[in-house]
Design a protein around this motif. Structure first.
Motif, PDB file in Angstrom:
ATOM      1  N   ASN A 160       0.841  -1.193   0.000  1.00  0.00           N
ATOM      2  CA  ASN A 160       0.000   0.000   0.000  1.00  0.00           C
ATOM      3  C   ASN A 160       0.875   1.242   0.000  1.00  0.00           C
ATOM      4  N   VAL A 161       1.427   1.556  -1.156  1.00  0.00           N
ATOM      5  CA  VAL A 161       2.302   2.720  -1.297  1.00  0.00           C
ATOM      6  C   VAL A 161       1.665   3.741  -2.219  1.00  0.00           C
ATOM      7  N   SER A 162       2.110   4.984  -2.073  1.00  0.00           N
ATOM      8  CA  SER A 162       1.508   6.091  -2.809  1.00  0.00           C
ATOM      9  C   SER A 162       2.589   7.064  -3.233  1.00  0.00           C
ATOM     10  N   GLY A 163       2.329   7.795  -4.327  1.00  0.00           N
ATOM     11  CA  GLY A 163       3.204   8.890  -4.713  1.00  0.00           C
ATOM     12  C   GLY A 163       4.023   8.632  -5.958  1.00  0.00           C
ATOM     13  N   THR A 164       4.910   9.565  -6.244  1.00  0.00           N
ATOM     14  CA  THR A 164       5.744   9.511  -7.448  1.00  0.00           C
ATOM     15  C   THR A 164       7.117   8.937  -7.129  1.00  0.00           C
ATOM     16  N   LEU A 165       7.804   8.510  -8.147  1.00  0.00           N
ATOM     17  CA  LEU A 165       9.150   7.975  -7.999  1.00  0.00           C
ATOM     18  C   LEU A 165       9.902   8.256  -9.298  1.00  0.00           C
ATOM     19  N   THR A 166      11.112   8.768  -9.178  1.00  0.00           N
ATOM     20  CA  THR A 166      11.902   9.162 -10.342  1.00  0.00           C
ATOM     21  C   THR A 166      13.159   8.302 -10.425  1.00  0.00           C
ATOM     22  N   PHE A 167      13.343   7.623 -11.568  1.00  0.00           N
ATOM     23  CA  PHE A 167      14.431   6.670 -11.734  1.00  0.00           C
ATOM     24  C   PHE A 167      15.555   7.226 -12.606  1.00  0.00           C
ATOM     25  N   PHE A 168      16.767   6.787 -12.291  1.00  0.00           N
ATOM     26  CA  PHE A 168      17.941   7.054 -13.114  1.00  0.00           C
ATOM     27  C   PHE A 168      18.755   5.768 -13.176  1.00  0.00           C
ATOM     28  N   TYR A 169      19.623   5.649 -14.172  1.00  0.00           N
ATOM     29  CA  TYR A 169      20.535   4.504 -14.245  1.00  0.00           C
ATOM     30  C   TYR A 169      21.972   4.952 -13.980  1.00  0.00           C
ATOM     31  N   SER A 170      22.442   5.925 -14.734  1.00  0.00           N
ATOM     32  CA  SER A 170      23.816   6.390 -14.605  1.00  0.00           C
ATOM     33  C   SER A 170      23.865   7.658 -13.770  1.00  0.00           C
ATOM     34  N   GLU A 171      24.599   7.605 -12.666  1.00  0.00           N
ATOM     35  CA  GLU A 171      24.751   8.824 -11.870  1.00  0.00           C
ATOM     36  C   GLU A 171      25.534   9.874 -12.646  1.00  0.00           C
ATOM     37  N   GLN A 172      26.412   9.421 -13.506  1.00  0.00           N
ATOM     38  CA  GLN A 172      27.230  10.348 -14.287  1.00  0.00           C
ATOM     39  C   GLN A 172      26.408  11.029 -15.371  1.00  0.00           C
ATOM     40  N   ASN A 173      25.489  10.309 -15.979  1.00  0.00           N
ATOM     41  CA  ASN A 173      24.763  10.815 -17.139  1.00  0.00           C
ATOM     42  C   ASN A 173      23.341  11.266 -16.815  1.00  0.00           C
ATOM     43  N   ASP A 174      22.679  10.549 -15.906  1.00  0.00           N
ATOM     44  CA  ASP A 174      21.234  10.702 -15.732  1.00  0.00           C
ATOM     45  C   ASP A 174      20.813  11.404 -14.449  1.00  0.00           C
ATOM     46  N   LEU A 175      21.640  11.297 -13.415  1.00  0.00           N
ATOM     47  CA  LEU A 175      21.184  11.694 -12.087  1.00  0.00           C
ATOM     48  C   LEU A 175      20.786  13.159 -12.004  1.00  0.00           C
ATOM     49  N   ARG A 176      21.552  14.031 -12.643  1.00  0.00           N
ATOM     50  CA  ARG A 176      21.234  15.461 -12.529  1.00  0.00           C
ATOM     51  C   ARG A 176      19.883  15.782 -13.154  1.00  0.00           C
ATOM     52  N   LEU A 177      19.556  15.134 -14.284  1.00  0.00           N
ATOM     53  CA  LEU A 177      18.249  15.324 -14.904  1.00  0.00           C
ATOM     54  C   LEU A 177      17.149  14.784 -14.001  1.00  0.00           C
ATOM     55  N   ALA A 178      17.346  13.572 -13.471  1.00  0.00           N
ATOM     56  CA  ALA A 178      16.340  12.972 -12.595  1.00  0.00           C
ATOM     57  C   ALA A 178      16.124  13.819 -11.344  1.00  0.00           C
ATOM     58  N   ARG A 179      17.211  14.329 -10.774  1.00  0.00           N
ATOM     59  CA  ARG A 179      17.085  15.132  -9.562  1.00  0.00           C
ATOM     60  C   ARG A 179      16.346  16.440  -9.833  1.00  0.00           C
ATOM     61  N   ALA A 180      16.624  17.064 -10.979  1.00  0.00           N
ATOM     62  CA  ALA A 180      15.939  18.321 -11.307  1.00  0.00           C
ATOM     63  C   ALA A 180      14.433  18.100 -11.418  1.00  0.00           C
ATOM     64  N   ILE A 181      14.036  16.987 -12.047  1.00  0.00           N
ATOM     65  CA  ILE A 181      12.609  16.696 -12.198  1.00  0.00           C
ATOM     66  C   ILE A 181      11.995  16.324 -10.856  1.00  0.00           C
ATOM     67  N   GLU A 182      12.673  15.478 -10.076  1.00  0.00           N
ATOM     68  CA  GLU A 182      12.133  15.065  -8.781  1.00  0.00           C
ATOM     69  C   GLU A 182      11.957  16.246  -7.845  1.00  0.00           C
ATOM     70  N   THR A 183      12.876  17.206  -7.915  1.00  0.00           N
ATOM     71  CA  THR A 183      12.762  18.395  -7.069  1.00  0.00           C
ATOM     72  C   THR A 183      11.463  19.144  -7.363  1.00  0.00           C
ATOM     73  N   ARG A 184      11.138  19.293  -8.631  1.00  0.00           N
ATOM     74  CA  ARG A 184       9.883  19.966  -9.004  1.00  0.00           C
ATOM     75  C   ARG A 184       8.662  19.152  -8.593  1.00  0.00           C
ATOM     76  N   LEU A 185       8.717  17.837  -8.785  1.00  0.00           N
ATOM     77  CA  LEU A 185       7.595  16.983  -8.369  1.00  0.00           C
ATOM     78  C   LEU A 185       7.392  17.077  -6.859  1.00  0.00           C
ATOM     79  N   GLY A 186       8.480  17.184  -6.124  1.00  0.00           N
ATOM     80  CA  GLY A 186       8.400  17.257  -4.674  1.00  0.00           C
ATOM     81  C   GLY A 186       7.848  18.558  -4.141  1.00  0.00           C
ATOM     82  N   GLN A 187       7.729  19.558  -4.992  1.00  0.00           N
ATOM     83  CA  GLN A 187       7.190  20.847  -4.556  1.00  0.00           C
ATOM     84  C   GLN A 187       5.673  20.860  -4.493  1.00  0.00           C
TER      85      GLN A 187
END
Length: 389
Positions: free
Chosen positions: A298-325
């Motif tokens: 019984n879980v709820s909410g959004t989740l943002t995935f990345f594979y490469s911390e070098q390539n993907d993490l900054r994009l995923a974090r930018a989007i997750e930050t906005r979703l978290g607002q």
């Protein structure tokens, strides 16, 4: 999560571009690997679907061999137990499973060459990344035991492939990606984040305005693959992902970006490899895959995935930050996702789950156009933030 595989995109994409049929020689070949169960108990099912028959059970902490993936569902083998499990309860522990226990999905395949291990040729090195994770073993599946900052000095104790075992000035011993060290015979590669991406993936840097940037939006599932089905209202994920992606396209184009969708109609179902190839063929600047989630818990909410911390993490974090607002459902943060759509994608890419269709409250919320627009706007703002930072 879900499943996607094998079909041809038979219609025009956004504007006039058409996704070409890929020859069979470009089919995706899965490389088996080991993973650990991160749940107290995990059901193993006969098919990659939440409603499939349970064929076995795995205890928490069990090590399994993963032999196939259907977007969120992983096919595993552990002793006499084999079948499909929900991928978000597993964490990769090795780059590849031993040939004797894994091989190809059919059980065949040749063994890989052993990783070369050597003693350090020089005792000290300097950290070149702004932040570098220190891990308990030579690979991204190992736990983080510490961190280093740019300019920190370490003593190199051992090298294994692309990883180096080091001792920090404070005496902590752990493993780091050797490409983020200079001196000690280590190649110097400067970057903003480090320590857990696949060494074979190239660094793609983006900066400045989103105007003119080409963004590929991937509405998950489609055609004969409905994705997840809502447990209360029978909402089909493929419909939600497409509508949300169309809203996202509008928000991004309003910001001056160019946008392509991997599908634009409900009856289209491009294969995973085709979705990735579209971005590469067009020379896109970023790739965003839109999904809605499911869980036996019984879980709820959004989740943002990345594979490469070098390539993907900054994009995923930018989007997750906005979703978290605040979009109507809480954000569950960021998570590593070993999914084809990310793993085989050299572009900065992320997969965003915008709510759980297995949760009655989430399903009632995500069905509304007002929520889809809010979610799309948050993702668009996150993409813009990524290119502005």
């Amino acid at each position: 999560m879900k499943k996607i595989h094998t079909a041809l995109l038979a219609a025009c994409l956004l504007t006039t571009s058409v996704l070409p049929v890929l020859p069979s020689s470009q089919a995706y070949a899965f490389s088996a690997y080991s993973a650990k169960v991160y749940a107290s108990s995990l059901n193993v099912r006969s098919e990659p679907a939440a409603g499939a028959a349970v064929s076995g059970n795995l205890a928490g902490g069990a090590i399994v061999t993963v032999t196939d993936e259907q977007h969120g569902w992983l096919k595993v083998r552990a002793g006499s137990v084999s079948g499909w499990v929900a991928g978000y309860y597993l964490k990769r522990t090795s780059a590849a499973a031993p040939a004797s226990s894994a091989g190809s999905p059919s059980g065949s395949g040749s063994a890989k060459a052993p990783v070369k291990t050597s003693a350090a040729s020089s005792g000290t090195a300097t950290v070149t990344a702004s932040s570098l994770r220190l891990r308990g073993g030579p690979g991204t599946g190992h736990e983080v035991v510490g961190s280093l900052q740019s300019g920190d000095k370490v003593t190199i104790l051992l090298r294994q492939g692309e990883w180096s075992r080091v001792r920090t000035a404070g005496g902590t011993v752990g493993w780091v990606a050797g490409e983020y060290l200079s001196g000690g015979g280590i190649r110097n590669v400067s970057t903003s984040t480090a320590g857990s991406s696949s060494p074979s993936r190239s660094v793609v840097r983006k900066a400045g305005s989103i105007r003119g940037k080409l963004i590929v939006i991937d509405p998950g599932h489609g055609g004969s693959d409905p994705g997840m089905m809502g447990t209360t209202y029978n909402t089909m994920e493929k419909d939600l992902t497409l509508q949300t992606s169309l809203y996202l396209r509008d928000y991004l184009t309003a910001k001056g970006a160019r946008v392509e969708l991997t599908r634009t109609r409900g009856d289209q179902k491009p294969a995973l490899s085709q979705r990735v190839q579209l971005g590469l063929r067009l020379g896109a600047d970023a790739f965003v895959s839109i999904h809605y989630n499911s869980s036996p818990k019984n879980v709820s909410g959004t989740l943002t995935f990345f594979y490469s911390e070098q390539n993907d993490l900054r994009l995923a974090r930018a989007i997750e930050t906005r979703l978290g607002q605040g979009i109507g459902l809480r954000s569950n943060g960021l998570s590593y996702g070993n999914y084809h759509i990310l793993r085989e994608n050299p572009l900065p890419s992320t997969l965003v789950e915008l709510g759980f269709l297995s949760n009655p409250y989430d399903e009632s919320v995500v069905r509304k156009a007002s929520y889809q627009r809010k979610a799309a706007q948050a993702v668009a703002e996150g993409v813009a933030d990524y290119f502005s930072n």
